[in-house]
Design a protein around this motif. Sequence first.
Motif: not given
Length: 878
Positions: A218-222, A238-239, A663-666
């Motif tokens: 559901g979530i996407r980051t540009a 990212v999941v 930031v899309c993931s850690s």
Amino acid sequence: METVAITLDGVPVSGRQGITILELAGEVGIYIPTLCHDPSLKPSGACRICVVEDETSHRLVASCVTPIASGMRIQTRSPMVLEARKVILKLMLANHPESCLVCDKGNRCRLRQLASDFGIGLVDYDRMNSLVGIQEANPFIQRDLSKCILCGKCIRADQELVVVGALDYLHRGFNTRPATLMELPLERSECTFCGTCVAICPTGALTERGRPHLGTVGIRTATTCSYCGSGCSLWAYVVEDRLVQVEPKAQGSANKGALCVRGHYGSDYLHHPERLLHPQLRKDGKLVEVSWQQALDEVASRLMEISSRYGPHSVGFFGSTLCTNEENYLFQKLARVGIGTPNVDNGARLHCAGSLLGMQESLGTSGATHPLEELERADVILALGAQPLESHPVAGYAIKRAVRQRGALLIYASPLRDSLSRMARLWLCPWPGSEDRLVLWLLARVMRAKGRALPQWMEAMGPDSLLDGTMVKVEDMEQATEILCSTSRVGIVFGRGLSGLPGGKQAVRALVQLALELGCLGISGGGIYPLDRGCNTLGACDMGTLPEFLPGWRKASDPKARAELGELWGQDPPQGRGLTLPQMLEAALRGDLKALYVMGENPLELLPALAGEAMSSLEFLVVQDIFPTRTAQMAHALLPAAGFLEKEGTYTSLERRIQRLRVCSSPPGGARPDCWILTQLLARMSLNPQHESAVEIMKEISEVVPQMRGVRYSLLETEPVFWPCTEAGATGERILFRGGVPSSHAILEESWTPSMENPDPDFPFLAVEGECLFRAGGASRTSRSARLRAFKARGEVWMNPADMASLGLEQAQEVRLVSRQGNLLATAHPREELHPGLLWVVPGAGGPAMAALAPWSLDPSSGSIPTFRAWVRVEGVP
Ligand code: SF4
């Protein structure tokens, strides 16, 4: 512009003449469903799901291909429209497998979404399942044509956006399907696996192979691709901190809905098990894990101690063309203010110093003078010393679109036959290394054609003799001159094959002079486009990680610039220019450089002939990276950094476009963003950085870098911003020199002798490293991308078939290339177009690079070392 008034669903509205009903509906907020439509593609009206009713004639028309006309009365949701859409959907579903539960597209399938919107469950039509096997063996794309709805988006994306031509319709009637030539699997077709067709396919007919997560995300980051300077915008899905999918982001981007195989499928390296997870310090010869506190204290105290014992010049810093603007800015500040050394350089030195410095000296600016969209508007494109389709694929797509869709004439100087040479009006096939002489010859001819007197040194050189040894015919060059002189709308594209030559800086200056003679600067459809390596090469240099320039390309020797920076930083930057990386390594060998801090680069891979010995002479080597590269393994302190999806910041693309990383993931384990690491170190050097975030750092950058005075993160959220951008709220200058090139610039005054080769009889072949679509730089990332590696891991060497025969080599035989410096293994393949005596080395995603063979020879004009060419002999490996 003239507007046209119509009625939509009973409401009077108006739109620009020429737009379609669908476009106008979108503008006024009326939803019309689509399947075959995409704003990046020409409308085709294939699926008809967008039908609307013309109230005057009571006919159904496809809204995506019907332009608005004055007085039109359109109903978008009349009973007739809704019924027609239902029938269309049912017909599609009757020809579609009932496999939604196991389809990889899942809830993202547009057909399924529309069926749900229209309340269509089981279809009461006779089923016409078309069962077609899945044949692909490539690691990127899977085709299941039983799910194809013949919307044609994949074919149009292939032909219109990336202009490859791998796909077209095959057969007619019920048997119609998109297919490759001769229905070959994709891996045996022209397909480059850019994945644009997958991203655009509305159903599960085209899906990504080996997705680590099959559900809907559901979530996407540009964010922005980190592989090359084209600066493609992408969506990262990212999941649970794992990248599971990448899609191109079309809106406001340079890439217009397309990516290349690296950007689409090559970021899985972020999850490679070799990621560095903890800071490490060398104790008793071994790297051992320590806390961040211990690591940072040690790095700060050792650097300061060495600086106070031997003087600040004993410390060097090597920044990265892969790190963000903010990171490079802090890095040079740490060097100049934290330690007080002017010895700060970045990876551009090794692959494109000639380009950056040549442009800077000629025009007072580096980077492309125009955005890539202007390249598409050129009447003539001159590309030389570059392989855009391999190094900067999105720039390559722009060239192809210009040729195919606008009829631009391409003059392509490349030793290789590829899809650009096939569409070129004129393909010049020079001996690699003679590109600088082609430029000088063209310059002389164009100047004469325009009635200009040649400078004395050029006359003395006898420009007519410059073609000797280039393997290019005079007639072809004369035709090139004629084509170039036929218009001012000339786009000039060059790459490492020109700027990386010994004396490449002067070659670039001559090319700029050629652009001036042609009048192609400052106008739409013109421009110069350097295809330099690295995703943030221009940004790293803008930030001043160069020994000769402070932030904003202000000379390190400029007292005014130093004073201004001193006021802001509370301390003047050191006087004079520092050492380039090769000079730092030489100083280390002499014992003059005692410590080196390397951020995000791998000099040992790129300069093996010198770096190994030089770095082992250091008292203290700090390496900040995401992988245990060869350089990292030599470190005394190893700092684990965050990857491009794990941090904030900005990159500046080759077109001077400043774009956000989000930031899309850690970061994994204890890895930290480079800005955090550098801020901690600055704080330990009592500099009180007060940088809480990348936003804060950009605020300081905008005060320091004159070209970026108006850049604000808030604006980057919504608009593409180009430098120079000197006013807050402005989006910068897309085209430089609109008002003409200042006369103080661009005067090619100096005498210059183009490079000539001296073959060594023991090493009779010239080996040249080509660009490779499946590789980037020293391959620390691509070699750890499972899919890139699975497709093309090994290096190849291409050579003339007569040379292969004379050496008794078979197709695909393993060979060893041996130079005075080293050797490398690759498989040999024949290529008819290559000149005898020439070897073209394609390094593969993880194969060894030519640097292993290249001699240690400093180009004094740019301080770089050409590492992609070497004279070798070839030995067959039994
Ligand atoms: Fe990334 Fe360059 Fe490919 Fe764009 S063209 S997706 S920036 S590697």
